[in-house]
Design a protein around this motif. Structure first.
Motif, short mmCIF file in Angstrom:
data_model
loop_
_atom_site.label_atom_id
_atom_site.label_comp_id
_atom_site.label_asym_id
_atom_site.label_seq_id
_atom_site.Cartn_x
_atom_site.Cartn_y
_atom_site.Cartn_z
N PRO A 114 0.80 -1.23 0.00
CA PRO A 114 0.00 0.00 0.00
C PRO A 114 0.84 1.28 0.00
CG PRO A 114 -0.96 -1.60 1.50
CD PRO A 114 0.36 -2.17 1.06
N GLY A 115 2.04 1.23 0.53
CA GLY A 115 2.88 2.42 0.57
C GLY A 115 3.68 2.67 -0.69
N ASP A 116 3.58 1.78 -1.66
CA ASP A 116 4.33 1.94 -2.91
C ASP A 116 3.66 2.96 -3.83
OD1 ASP A 116 6.30 0.07 -2.28
OD2 ASP A 116 5.08 -1.60 -3.02
N LYS A 117 4.43 3.42 -4.79
CA LYS A 117 3.91 4.33 -5.82
C LYS A 117 4.11 3.70 -7.19
CE LYS A 117 4.64 8.65 -3.27
NZ LYS A 117 5.28 9.99 -3.29
N LEU A 118 3.07 3.77 -8.01
CA LEU A 118 3.09 3.18 -9.34
C LEU A 118 2.91 4.26 -10.40
CD1 LEU A 118 0.72 0.11 -8.73
CD2 LEU A 118 3.15 0.34 -8.18
N LEU A 119 3.36 3.95 -11.62
CA LEU A 119 3.19 4.87 -12.74
C LEU A 119 2.55 4.15 -13.91
CD1 LEU A 119 3.69 7.64 -14.11
CD2 LEU A 119 5.87 6.71 -14.92
N ASP A 120 1.46 4.72 -14.41
CA ASP A 120 0.77 4.26 -15.62
C ASP A 120 1.17 5.21 -16.73
OD1 ASP A 120 -0.98 3.51 -17.61
OD2 ASP A 120 -2.78 3.62 -16.37
N ALA A 121 2.08 4.77 -17.59
CA ALA A 121 2.64 5.65 -18.63
C ALA A 121 1.83 5.51 -19.92
CB ALA A 121 4.11 5.30 -18.87
N GLY A 122 1.16 6.58 -20.29
CA GLY A 122 0.22 6.53 -21.39
C GLY A 122 -1.11 6.03 -20.86
N SER A 123 -1.65 6.73 -19.86
CA SER A 123 -2.74 6.21 -19.03
C SER A 123 -4.12 6.29 -19.65
CB SER A 123 -2.75 6.96 -17.69
OG SER A 123 -2.70 8.36 -17.88
N GLY A 124 -4.28 6.99 -20.78
CA GLY A 124 -5.59 7.06 -21.40
C GLY A 124 -6.64 7.63 -20.47
N ARG A 125 -7.80 6.99 -20.43
CA ARG A 125 -8.87 7.45 -19.56
C ARG A 125 -8.80 6.83 -18.16
NH1 ARG A 125 -11.77 7.33 -24.68
NH2 ARG A 125 -12.74 9.34 -25.15
N GLY A 126 -7.73 6.09 -17.86
CA GLY A 126 -7.44 5.74 -16.48
C GLY A 126 -7.90 4.40 -15.97
N GLY A 127 -8.50 3.55 -16.80
CA GLY A 127 -9.08 2.31 -16.31
C GLY A 127 -8.13 1.45 -15.51
N THR A 128 -6.92 1.19 -16.04
CA THR A 128 -6.00 0.29 -15.35
C THR A 128 -5.46 0.92 -14.07
OG1 THR A 128 -5.38 -0.63 -17.50
CG2 THR A 128 -3.97 -1.17 -15.64
N SER A 129 -5.31 2.23 -14.04
CA SER A 129 -4.85 2.91 -12.81
C SER A 129 -5.84 2.68 -11.68
CB SER A 129 -4.69 4.41 -13.06
OG SER A 129 -3.63 4.68 -13.95
N PHE A 130 -7.12 2.77 -11.97
CA PHE A 130 -8.14 2.55 -10.93
C PHE A 130 -8.14 1.09 -10.47
CE2 PHE A 130 -10.10 6.24 -13.23
CZ PHE A 130 -9.85 7.16 -12.23
N MET A 131 -7.93 0.19 -11.41
CA MET A 131 -7.86 -1.23 -11.06
C MET A 131 -6.65 -1.50 -10.17
SD MET A 131 -8.91 -2.97 -14.71
CE MET A 131 -8.52 -4.63 -14.15
#
Length: 290
Positions: free
Chosen positions: A95-112
Motif C-alpha cells: 500500500p505504501g508503494d507508488k506506481l506509474l501508468d505511462a500513457g494512461s488514457g482514460r485511467g481504467g488500469t490505474s483505478f484497477m
C-alpha cells in the motif's frame, strides 16, 4: 504596433515535436470514440487497449434486441481481463508503494491497480482531454487523493528518481522512442522495481513490416516497433526481462468479436490479418530494474 507574444500553454511545455502534437491532437479530438466510451460505460472503467481470452459464443445468440449490449459487455470483459493480466505481473506491491501508468488514457488500469493494491498511482498522458476525463473519474470514485493523472510526457515525467516501485505501459510504446523511454523508466524505478509492457510489435523474422501492420500504423498515427527493439532497449537500460508471454493467439478472439460488433471501425481486418499471418505479435514483457 508591437505584436503580442504567443500564449504558452501547459500542453506546449509537454509536447516536444510536431509528431507528438499530432498524436495529442488525435486523442484530444477522438473524444466520442464508441470503441472506448461505450465499453467503459458498462462499469465505469474506461480502457484504451484491447482484450485477451476466448469470448462466450452465447453473446451472439439469443434475442436480437439485446445482442449489441451482450457483445459490448463481453468486449469490455476481455479488455478488463487484459488489464488484470498486466497487474498480475507487477510483482509484490504494498500500500505504501507508488506506481506509474505511462500513457494512461482514460485511467481504467490505474483505478484497477489502486483497488487491488491500495497504493498511490500516477498516470501520465500527452492528451489534455484524457487527463481531465480520468481526473474527473477519480473524483467520482472518491480516490482523487490516491489516483492522479497528469498532462506530462512519458519521456520526461518529472517524478523523482527511484520513486516508483512499478511502471507499466499498455499499448502506448509505439508512440515513442524506446531508448528514450526506457532511460526514463530506469531512472524512475528503484533497484528491483518492475516494468511491465503489453504491446503489439512487428515480427523481425518476416523482414519488412507487412501491409497490415502499416495499415495499423496509419490508422493510429503510431510507429510500431520490431520485437527486437524492445529487448535491445531494455538491456541497454538495466531492465532485465523475467517473463515474456506471447498473447497473440489469446487476442485474436477479441478482434473476431469486435469485427462483429457495433463499435467496429474497419481496422479489425488489419489486426486479424497481421496476427494470423504472423507479421505482428502481441506480447507481455515483465522486466526487473537491476
Amino acid at each position: 504596433m508591437p505584436t503580442s507574444p504567443a500564449r504558452t500553454t501547459a500542453t506546449d511545455s509537454v509536447l516536444r515535436t510536431d509528431y507528438q502534437r499530432s498524436v495529442a491532437e488525435y486523442w484530444n479530438t477522438h473524444r466520442q470514440d464508441p470503441a472506448n466510451l461505450r465499453l467503459g460505460e458498462v462499469d465505469g472503467l474506461y480502457h484504451h487497449h484491447y482484450g485477451v481470452g476466448d469470448y462466450d459464443p452465447l453473446v451472439l445468440e439469443g434475442p436480437q434486441d439485446t445482442r449489441d449490449r451482450r457483445v459490448i459487455e463481453e468486449l469490455h470483459r476481455l479488455e478488463t481481463a487484459q488489464a488484470d493480466l498486466l497487474l498480475d505481473h507487477l510483482g509484490r506491491i504494498l500500500p505504501g508503494d507508488k506506481l506509474l501508468d505511462a500513457g494512461s488514457g482514460r485511467g481504467g488500469t490505474s483505478f484497477m491497480a489502486h483497488a487491488r493494491f491500495g497504493c498511490e498511482v500516477d498516470g501520465v498522458t500527452i492528451s489534455e482531454y484524457q487527463a481531465g476525463f480520468a481526473n474527473e473519474q477519480a473524483v467520482r470514485r472518491g480516490v482523487a487523493d490516491k489516483v492522479r493523472f497528469h498532462l506530462r510526457n512519458m519521456l520526461d515525467t518529472g517524478f523523482a528518481t527511484g520513486s516508483r516501485r512499478a511502471v507499466w505501459t499498455d499499448e502506448s510504446t509505439m508512440y515513442v522512442d524506446l531508448s528514450e523511454l526506457y532511460t526514463e523508466f530506469s531512472r524512475l524505478l528503484g533497484y528491483g522495481g518492475r516494468y511491465v509492457c503489453v504491446t503489439g510489435c512487428s515480427n523481425d523474422v518476416t523482414g519488412m513490416r507487412s501491409k497490415a501492420v502499416s495499415r495499423i500504423d496509419e490508422h493510429y498515427t503510431c510507429n510500431i516497433h520490431p520485437r527486437s527493439e524492445y529487448f535491445r532497449a531494455l538491456a541497454a537500460n538495466n531492465l532485465v526481462p523475467i517473463r515474456v508471454v506471447d498473447l497473440t493467439a489469446a487476442t485474436i478472439p477479441y478482434w473476431e468479436l469486435r469485427a462483429r460488433s457495433s463499435v467496429a471501425t474497419g481496422i479489425e481486418e488489419a489486426f486479424l490479418t497481421a496476427y494470423k499471418e504472423n507479421s505482428f505479435h502481441y506480447l507481455l514483457i515483465a522486466a526487473d530494474r537491476i
